[in-house]
Motif scaffolding. Sequence first.
Motif, PDB file in Angstrom:
ATOM      1  N   GLN A   1      59.256 -15.558  49.842  1.00 29.56           N
ATOM      2  CA  GLN A   1      59.382 -14.876  50.919  1.00 29.56           C
ATOM      3  C   GLN A   1      60.943 -15.276  51.303  1.00 29.56           C
ATOM      4  O   GLN A   1      61.460 -16.030  50.764  1.00 29.56           O
ATOM      5  N   PRO A   2      61.687 -14.250  52.118  1.00 30.96           N
ATOM      6  CA  PRO A   2      60.885 -12.929  52.732  1.00 30.96           C
ATOM      7  C   PRO A   2      60.984 -11.885  52.077  1.00 30.96           C
ATOM      8  O   PRO A   2      61.842 -11.694  50.973  1.00 30.96           O
ATOM      9  N   LEU A   3      59.764 -11.233  51.939  1.00 29.74           N
ATOM     10  CA  LEU A   3      59.386  -9.706  51.117  1.00 29.74           C
ATOM     11  C   LEU A   3      59.755  -8.650  51.876  1.00 29.74           C
ATOM     12  O   LEU A   3      58.807  -8.535  52.978  1.00 29.74           O
ATOM     13  N   ALA A   4      60.687  -7.574  51.633  1.00 26.22           N
ATOM     14  CA  ALA A   4      60.604  -6.673  52.691  1.00 26.22           C
ATOM     15  C   ALA A   4      61.693  -5.848  51.894  1.00 26.22           C
ATOM     16  O   ALA A   4      62.648  -6.287  51.239  1.00 26.22           O
TER      17      ALA A   4
ATOM     18  N   ILE B   1      63.535 -23.253  36.456  1.00 24.76           N
ATOM     19  CA  ILE B   1      62.327 -22.362  36.389  1.00 24.76           C
ATOM     20  C   ILE B   1      62.826 -20.993  37.230  1.00 24.76           C
ATOM     21  O   ILE B   1      62.956 -21.236  38.485  1.00 24.76           O
ATOM     22  N   SER B   2      62.967 -19.907  36.315  1.00 24.17           N
ATOM     23  CA  SER B   2      63.562 -18.866  37.020  1.00 24.17           C
ATOM     24  C   SER B   2      62.603 -17.723  37.133  1.00 24.17           C
ATOM     25  O   SER B   2      61.476 -18.194  37.383  1.00 24.17           O
ATOM     26  N   SER B   3      62.783 -16.402  36.847  1.00 25.00           N
ATOM     27  CA  SER B   3      61.651 -15.468  36.920  1.00 25.00           C
ATOM     28  C   SER B   3      62.386 -14.053  36.472  1.00 25.00           C
ATOM     29  O   SER B   3      63.518 -14.069  36.199  1.00 25.00           O
ATOM     30  N   GLY B   4      61.487 -13.271  35.746  1.00 29.37           N
ATOM     31  CA  GLY B   4      61.882 -12.011  35.270  1.00 29.37           C
ATOM     32  C   GLY B   4      62.302 -11.242  36.508  1.00 29.37           C
ATOM     33  O   GLY B   4      63.422 -10.280  36.237  1.00 29.37           O
ATOM     34  N   ALA B   5      62.196 -11.661  37.708  1.00 32.13           N
ATOM     35  CA  ALA B   5      62.952 -10.886  38.776  1.00 32.13           C
ATOM     36  C   ALA B   5      64.291 -10.942  39.048  1.00 32.13           C
ATOM     37  O   ALA B   5      64.909 -10.297  39.739  1.00 32.13           O
ATOM     38  N   GLY B   6      64.768 -12.040  38.150  1.00 40.80           N
ATOM     39  CA  GLY B   6      66.342 -12.330  38.527  1.00 40.80           C
ATOM     40  C   GLY B   6      66.890 -11.500  37.237  1.00 40.80           C
ATOM     41  O   GLY B   6      68.090 -11.366  37.262  1.00 40.80           O
ATOM     42  N   ARG B   7      66.112 -10.560  36.413  1.00 43.23           N
ATOM     43  CA  ARG B   7      66.615  -9.850  35.394  1.00 43.23           C
ATOM     44  C   ARG B   7      66.130  -8.546  35.537  1.00 43.23           C
ATOM     45  O   ARG B   7      66.938  -7.582  34.740  1.00 43.23           O
TER      46      ARG B   7
ATOM     47  N   TRP C   1      61.848  -7.156  46.889  1.00 35.71           N
ATOM     48  CA  TRP C   1      61.937  -8.576  46.565  1.00 35.71           C
ATOM     49  C   TRP C   1      63.615  -8.912  46.299  1.00 35.71           C
ATOM     50  O   TRP C   1      64.032  -9.704  45.455  1.00 35.71           O
ATOM     51  N   GLY C   2      64.519  -8.250  47.380  1.00 41.24           N
ATOM     52  CA  GLY C   2      65.799  -8.317  47.199  1.00 41.24           C
ATOM     53  C   GLY C   2      66.358  -9.799  47.318  1.00 41.24           C
ATOM     54  O   GLY C   2      67.120 -10.163  46.761  1.00 41.24           O
TER      55      GLY C   2
ATOM     56  N   ARG D   1      55.711  -2.609  53.037  1.00 44.73           N
ATOM     57  CA  ARG D   1      56.843  -3.342  53.193  1.00 44.73           C
ATOM     58  C   ARG D   1      57.137  -3.989  51.612  1.00 44.73           C
ATOM     59  O   ARG D   1      58.281  -4.311  51.409  1.00 44.73           O
ATOM     60  N   VAL D   2      55.948  -4.236  50.921  1.00 46.51           N
ATOM     61  CA  VAL D   2      55.981  -4.452  49.715  1.00 46.51           C
ATOM     62  C   VAL D   2      55.322  -3.557  48.576  1.00 46.51           C
ATOM     63  O   VAL D   2      54.344  -3.790  48.179  1.00 46.51           O
ATOM     64  N   PRO D   3      56.203  -2.552  48.229  1.00 43.45           N
ATOM     65  CA  PRO D   3      55.633  -1.645  47.236  1.00 43.45           C
ATOM     66  C   PRO D   3      54.953  -2.031  45.929  1.00 43.45           C
ATOM     67  O   PRO D   3      54.228  -1.435  45.562  1.00 43.45           O
ATOM     68  N   VAL D   4      55.445  -3.412  45.654  1.00 42.08           N
ATOM     69  CA  VAL D   4      54.782  -3.771  44.383  1.00 42.08           C
ATOM     70  C   VAL D   4      53.362  -4.573  44.370  1.00 42.08           C
ATOM     71  O   VAL D   4      52.727  -4.886  43.691  1.00 42.08           O
ATOM     72  N   GLN D   5      52.842  -4.505  45.863  1.00 40.93           N
ATOM     73  CA  GLN D   5      51.712  -5.236  46.081  1.00 40.93           C
ATOM     74  C   GLN D   5      50.629  -4.802  45.382  1.00 40.93           C
ATOM     75  O   GLN D   5      49.833  -5.676  44.739  1.00 40.93           O
TER      76      GLN D   5
END
Length: 251
Positions: free
Chosen positions: A93-96, A141-147, A153-154, A204-208
């Motif tokens: 969070q925050p997800l927007a 511990i990172s995430s594929g979201a960082g790549r 998920w900005g 608000r979260v299109p990937v939901q």
Amino acid sequence: MTDKVIVLTGASRGLGAALAEALLAADTLLVTVSRKPNESLQKLARERGAQLLQIAADLSDPLKAVVGAEKVAAALPESASSYALINNAGMVQPLALAPQLTDGPAIASAFNLNVTAVILLTARFLATTEGRARNRRILNISSGAGRNPQPSWGVYCATKAALDMYTRVLNAEQRANGVRAVSLAPGVVDTDMQASIRNSDPARVPVQPRFAELHARGQLSAPAQVAARIAAYLRRDDFGQAEIDDIRNYD
């Protein structure tokens, strides 16, 4: 004499709790940093005859993170053969979508926990263990979201991208001092973070819908399974050769 010392953040629930259980061992001092103690973990440590020290600290508050880092530094014995720091604590969070990211304190809390606390804890870890052992490992511990960018998920993507770059800086600076750092993506794990995403408003979260479908199909990895693989990864002789990595590369 303590053979191994491992510091782990975010050990009260989810992947962090599973990691703590996987790391408890008789030859290891496990120091955890979380908002509150994990009572079941303390019980398990007694059953295994393992050394466990739990430090309470809200790492999303920079001032409290500094205090927590000092407590960690004071708890590290001088005689260990190896030291490891696992920066696991994080928030999604925050997800927007970008036009809706207007909650300054929420954005700051995410950066504080996902990035600032990592830098503060790592600083004290490095300074305290300097000269004590050649084997010093840092696992972020990172995430594929960082790549890979994810709509809405900005903040999370930005913090994890920052974590990846910080890991690269650590290696550029500290490798000659026996430090090896890795930024590791754990894959899609069935945690409270995933539940938070599934319960979000798709507007608000299109990937939901995608993550809701993964859950419905049973395609989320169990925390204990991922934790066991990460614990094994931490022990690898080639740890640090790939500084930006993904645990799914080791299936």
